[in-house]
Design a protein around this motif. Structure first.
Motif, short mmCIF file in Angstrom:
data_model
loop_
_atom_site.label_atom_id
_atom_site.label_comp_id
_atom_site.label_asym_id
_atom_site.label_seq_id
_atom_site.Cartn_x
_atom_site.Cartn_y
_atom_site.Cartn_z
N HIS A 123 0.85 -1.19 0.00
CA HIS A 123 0.00 0.00 0.00
C HIS A 123 0.89 1.24 0.00
N THR A 124 0.54 2.23 -0.84
CA THR A 124 1.36 3.45 -0.92
C THR A 124 0.60 4.71 -0.53
N PHE A 125 -0.73 4.70 -0.72
CA PHE A 125 -1.44 5.98 -0.62
C PHE A 125 -2.94 5.74 -0.68
N SER A 126 -3.70 6.56 0.01
CA SER A 126 -5.16 6.62 -0.15
C SER A 126 -5.54 8.08 -0.27
N ASP A 127 -6.54 8.35 -1.10
CA ASP A 127 -6.94 9.75 -1.30
C ASP A 127 -8.38 10.04 -0.86
#
Length: 135
Positions: A123-127
């Protein structure tokens, strides 16, 4: 009407079809996923058009998805498509920063469960709309 041979138009259609409800930030994030896939060619394609139109990768292009017909008919008279086209132009010309930290995949946070592929992904990012991953 979208020219399916024009990388800018196909990417803009993908951004509009996948993320118009998320505004410009969400469309930028989807553009980064496409470019990250292009940078690492594989089963998902090797250029913007092949990545965007790869079967079952961006649901808006699936034959049975109602967004497909909408994408094929959209014009720049639609304000969100005009924004998508601007983002696509920036992305293809190398002027878009990758806010996803290298993600090559994502899923909508409205999904009831995470896709199976996330078990072996980073996982790298959630917006707030999508969750981004490196597979």
């Amino acid at each position: 009407m979208i020219d399916l041979n024009d990388p800018v138009q196909v990417l803009a259609g993908t951004l509009w079809g996948e993320a118009r409800s998320t505004g410009a930030p969400g469309m930028r994030h989807v553009a980064s996923v496409v470019l990250n896939r292009v940078a690492h060619p594989g089963w998902w394609g090797s250029d913007v058009v092949s990545v965007c139109l790869a079967p079952w990768q961006f649901s808006c292009w699936n034959e049975n998805d109602p967004n497909r017909a909408k994408i094929l008919a959209v014009t720049e008279a639609d304000g969100w498509f005009a924004i998508a086209k601007s983002i696509a132009t920036q992305a293809i010309s190398g002027q878009l920063s990758d806010e996803t930290f290298g993600a090559d995949s994502y899923f909508a946070l409205t999904m009831p469960t995470k896709p199976r592929w996330t078990a072996s992904a980073q996982h790298t990012f959630s917006d707030g709309w999508h969750s981004f991953w490196i597979t």
